[in-house]
Design a protein around this motif. Sequence first.
Motif, short mmCIF file in Angstrom:
data_model
loop_
_atom_site.label_atom_id
_atom_site.label_comp_id
_atom_site.label_asym_id
_atom_site.label_seq_id
_atom_site.Cartn_x
_atom_site.Cartn_y
_atom_site.Cartn_z
N HIS A 291 0.82 -1.23 0.00
CA HIS A 291 0.00 0.00 0.00
C HIS A 291 0.85 1.27 0.00
O HIS A 291 0.34 2.37 -0.11
CB HIS A 291 -0.92 0.04 1.22
CG HIS A 291 -0.19 0.14 2.53
ND1 HIS A 291 -0.11 1.31 3.26
CD2 HIS A 291 0.53 -0.78 3.23
CE1 HIS A 291 0.60 1.09 4.36
NE2 HIS A 291 1.01 -0.16 4.35
N LYS B 210 -4.79 0.53 -8.59
CA LYS B 210 -4.87 1.86 -9.23
C LYS B 210 -5.01 1.73 -10.74
O LYS B 210 -5.76 2.47 -11.38
CB LYS B 210 -3.62 2.68 -8.88
CG LYS B 210 -3.55 3.08 -7.41
CD LYS B 210 -2.21 3.72 -7.06
CE LYS B 210 -2.10 4.03 -5.57
NZ LYS B 210 -0.69 4.36 -5.18
N ARG B 211 -4.33 0.74 -11.33
CA ARG B 211 -4.42 0.56 -12.79
C ARG B 211 -5.82 0.10 -13.18
O ARG B 211 -6.34 0.48 -14.24
CB ARG B 211 -3.38 -0.45 -13.26
CG ARG B 211 -3.29 -0.58 -14.78
CD ARG B 211 -2.96 0.73 -15.43
NE ARG B 211 -2.81 0.65 -16.88
CZ ARG B 211 -3.54 1.37 -17.75
NH1 ARG B 211 -4.49 2.18 -17.29
NH2 ARG B 211 -3.35 1.28 -19.06
N SER C 286 -7.85 3.23 -13.42
CA SER C 286 -7.56 4.06 -14.63
C SER C 286 -7.94 3.32 -15.91
O SER C 286 -8.20 3.94 -16.94
CB SER C 286 -6.07 4.42 -14.65
OG SER C 286 -5.27 3.24 -14.76
N GLU D 88 -13.75 2.90 -8.34
CA GLU D 88 -12.84 3.74 -7.53
C GLU D 88 -12.16 2.86 -6.47
O GLU D 88 -12.64 1.76 -6.16
CB GLU D 88 -13.63 4.87 -6.86
CG GLU D 88 -14.73 4.34 -5.93
CD GLU D 88 -15.67 5.45 -5.43
OE1 GLU D 88 -15.48 6.61 -5.81
OE2 GLU D 88 -16.56 5.11 -4.64
N LEU D 89 -11.07 3.38 -5.94
CA LEU D 89 -10.38 2.64 -4.88
C LEU D 89 -11.22 2.67 -3.60
O LEU D 89 -11.87 3.67 -3.30
CB LEU D 89 -9.02 3.29 -4.59
CG LEU D 89 -7.89 3.05 -5.61
CD1 LEU D 89 -6.63 3.79 -5.16
CD2 LEU D 89 -7.60 1.57 -5.78
N ASN E 207 -9.80 2.54 -0.74
CA ASN E 207 -8.93 3.29 0.18
C ASN E 207 -8.86 2.67 1.58
O ASN E 207 -9.88 2.60 2.29
CB ASN E 207 -9.34 4.76 0.29
CG ASN E 207 -9.09 5.46 -1.05
OD1 ASN E 207 -8.04 5.25 -1.66
ND2 ASN E 207 -10.06 6.22 -1.52
N GLU F 279 -2.25 -4.44 -0.70
CA GLU F 279 -2.87 -3.87 -1.90
C GLU F 279 -4.38 -4.08 -1.85
O GLU F 279 -5.16 -3.19 -2.23
CB GLU F 279 -2.29 -4.50 -3.17
CG GLU F 279 -2.93 -3.92 -4.42
CD GLU F 279 -2.25 -4.30 -5.71
OE1 GLU F 279 -1.41 -5.23 -5.73
OE2 GLU F 279 -2.54 -3.63 -6.72
N GLU G 275 -6.33 -1.48 -0.03
CA GLU G 275 -6.60 -0.27 -0.83
C GLU G 275 -7.76 -0.54 -1.79
O GLU G 275 -8.61 0.32 -2.01
CB GLU G 275 -5.35 0.12 -1.63
CG GLU G 275 -4.19 0.61 -0.77
CD GLU G 275 -4.44 2.00 -0.18
OE1 GLU G 275 -3.55 2.50 0.51
OE2 GLU G 275 -5.53 2.59 -0.39
N HIS G 276 -7.81 -1.74 -2.33
CA HIS G 276 -8.87 -2.08 -3.31
C HIS G 276 -10.23 -2.15 -2.62
O HIS G 276 -11.22 -1.57 -3.08
CB HIS G 276 -8.51 -3.43 -3.94
CG HIS G 276 -9.53 -3.96 -4.92
ND1 HIS G 276 -10.68 -4.62 -4.52
CD2 HIS G 276 -9.57 -3.93 -6.28
CE1 HIS G 276 -11.37 -4.97 -5.60
NE2 HIS G 276 -10.74 -4.55 -6.66
#
Length: 309
Positions: free
Chosen positions: A222, A232-233, A236, A242-243, A245, A275, A278-279
């Motif tokens: 993270h 994050k990819r 995008s 969205e994440l 967080n 990770e 965050e997802h």
Amino acid sequence: MAPSVSVIAQPEHTTIQLAKSNANSQNGQDVLEDYTGNYQFAHIEEAQVSRAMIKRYFNTMYERAVSDVVIIGAGSAGLSCAYHLGKTRPDLKITIIEANVAPGGGAWLGGQLMTPMVVRKPANRFLDELNVPYEDEGPFVVVKHAALFTSTILSKVLAMPNIVMMNATAVEDLIIREDFQGKQRVAGVVTNWTLVALNHDTQSCMDPNVITAPVIVTATGHDGPMGAFSAKRMVSAGLLKELGNMRGLDMNRSEPAIVNGTREVIPGLIMAGMELSEHDGANRMGPTFGGMMGSGIKAAVEALRIFES
Ligand code: 48N
């Protein structure tokens, strides 16, 4: 008296003929191990060193351009996944891509640069499997130095013949394509030397390389310059709205959430470790590592499910 050493220069190589009295023979070379100030080495040509590295590294790159599993990130989650998967399926070509020169992620230290590593039960069973000693404190155990866990698992993972690790190498994109049902599927990774990946703003047109694989495990953590890379990819690339967080620290909520939540987040992409926090927007756990080990093993179990389905 130091033995006489004569050097005979020959077209291909130079040998050191050592006085037989003190020479030990090693691989046909007379090598003198004299710690009294006259230690000698078998002769080498500089080009032999280059060729020994180049031949092996680029053969590996060529051979692993098509892998069975790519693991992004050699932190505690990624290494735990690699260990369980590599041990369970020695037939699978597993390729670890690690951005740092030094693999291990955040598992070289405990918390606030202190060295002991806390692991909550039952994750200590994994330490038993790795033969990592610890002190038992009842509901948790303490490894005297986090590096003892990380160096142990790293050595076991790298000793597995089906596992290759490319460190100082970054995943800077994912291969994403539609499968026959029109669903977006991750089918590989896009790589570059990390120093290149971090310098696209200083130098243009440094195109990447690719590795294809049916299963990607992403455990990019993270924090750091590339933390939560795949999550994050996915945002995008329009694969995640969205994440979530990462939420505040709560050890008792976070560790089971990370382990139980480890899964294939989109076809072909299994997410593990911090990770995932965050997802999903899971809590963080701070300086306790059992959740990372369990998440890595769960990611391996998910990968096995895919290969066995
Ligand atoms: O150790 P990390 O950062 O990640 P995990 O999930 O294996 O372990 C997390 C753990 O160390 C914690 O953060 C602890 C439990 N603290 C929690 C808290 O609440 O603070 O390892 C990720 C690895 C690193 O070595 C990175 O260099 C690497 O992934 N990495 C990448 N490698 C290749 N390509 C990339 N794009 C990339 N991004 C990260």
